[in-house]
Enzyme design. Structure first.
Site, PDB file in Angstrom:
ATOM      1  CG  ASP A  35      -2.230  -0.744   0.965  1.00  0.00           C
ATOM      2  OD1 ASP A  35      -2.492  -1.097  -0.198  1.00  0.00           O
ATOM      3  OD2 ASP A  35      -2.966  -0.973   1.935  1.00  0.00           O
ATOM      4  CE  LYS A  56      -7.592  -0.618  -2.522  1.00  0.00           C
ATOM      5  NZ  LYS A  56      -8.556   0.132  -3.315  1.00  0.00           N
ATOM      6  CG  MET A 168      -9.023   7.889   6.111  1.00  0.00           C
ATOM      7  SD  MET A 168      -9.716   6.447   5.261  1.00  0.00           S
ATOM      8  CE  MET A 168     -10.158   5.405   6.671  1.00  0.00           C
TER       9      MET A 168
END
Length: 244
Positions: A35, A56, A168
């Site tokens: 990732d 990602k 996030m």
């Protein structure tokens, strides 16, 4: 004969926070699907493996999940040991269980290897205990970014009495603030915004629920970052005094 997939948590960034099991699995890997948020230094533990970036990252162009599935299937059907290397922990906003289920449905053996999650490492690096006797009896990990853009039950979270760790959430600071205030959380609730958890360039911005968006803008807060919302976000001075 099929190979095996290991879904390995690379931790929050500091390569020294890898588990011993993760290091051993990486040393055996023949193919590593890595990732975007994984520290490249972690790859020193798999010098003989073929490394394939499958980035990602929120807000950026991402490798389609279906393509990652096909890669895992292709290499395991060649009998290879495949590591799916994820930032943090595979099962904390990392799709680990989804990938295990998909692999099982296609007859592929998979095993999870836990990693330290950014919320824990970032808070600890700033002297913040996520739980603290008499102040915070629990911690709730949530993501402000959902696949279907649905909203969390922020009112319930505001009244839950636990430390909130929001992943996030940089792009949704205003929504998080407004939703928690509307849910009854007090405006002066302490907030810590922590960027690049566990890395040498880790930065922190202390604020309050009401002011966190303005303070983040002044601080130029950027992803990846986590938010710690709760009384413990103001506990640094006491914690450091106790350790002195």
């Amino acid at each position: 004969m099929n190979g095996k997939v290991w879904l390995v948590g690379a931790g929050p960034g500091d390569p020294e926070l890898l588990t011993l099991k993760a290091v051993k699995v990486l040393a055996r890997a023949q193919v590593v699907l890595v990732d975007d948020l994984v520290n490249p230094a972690v790859l020193e533990h798999c010098p003989d493996a073929r490394v394939i970036p499958v980035g990602k990252r929120g807000g950026c162009r991402s490798t389609p999940q279906a393509f990652i599935h096909r890669l895992m299937l292709r290499y395991t059907r060649q009998g290879k040991c495949v590591v799916r290397l994820k930032g943090g922990d595979p099962c904390i906003f990392g799709r680990g269980s989804e990938e295990v289920d998909w692999l099982a449905a296609h007859g592929i053996e998979a095993e999870l290897v836990n990693g330290i999650t950014a919320g824990l490492a970032g808070a600890t690096g700033c002297g913040i205990p996520l739980t603290l006797r008499g102040i915070a009896r629990g911690v709730t990990l949530v993501t402000a970014h959902t696949q279907d853009d649905s909203s969390l039950d922020w009112a319930a979270l505001a009244k839950g009495g636990t430390t909130l760790v929001v992943y996030m959430g940089v792009a949704k600071l205003g929504e998080v603030r407004d939703s928690l205030l509307a849910g009854g959380m007090r405006a002066d609730m302490p907030v810590a915004m922590i960027e690049n958890a566990s890395l040498p360039q880790q930065r922190e911005c202390r604020s309050s629920l009401a002011r966190m968006r303005q303070d983040a803008a002044r601080f130029a807060l950027k992803s990846p970052a986590i938010l710690v919302i709760g009384e413990v976000a103001a506990a640094r001075e006491a914690l450091l005094a106790c350790s002195a």
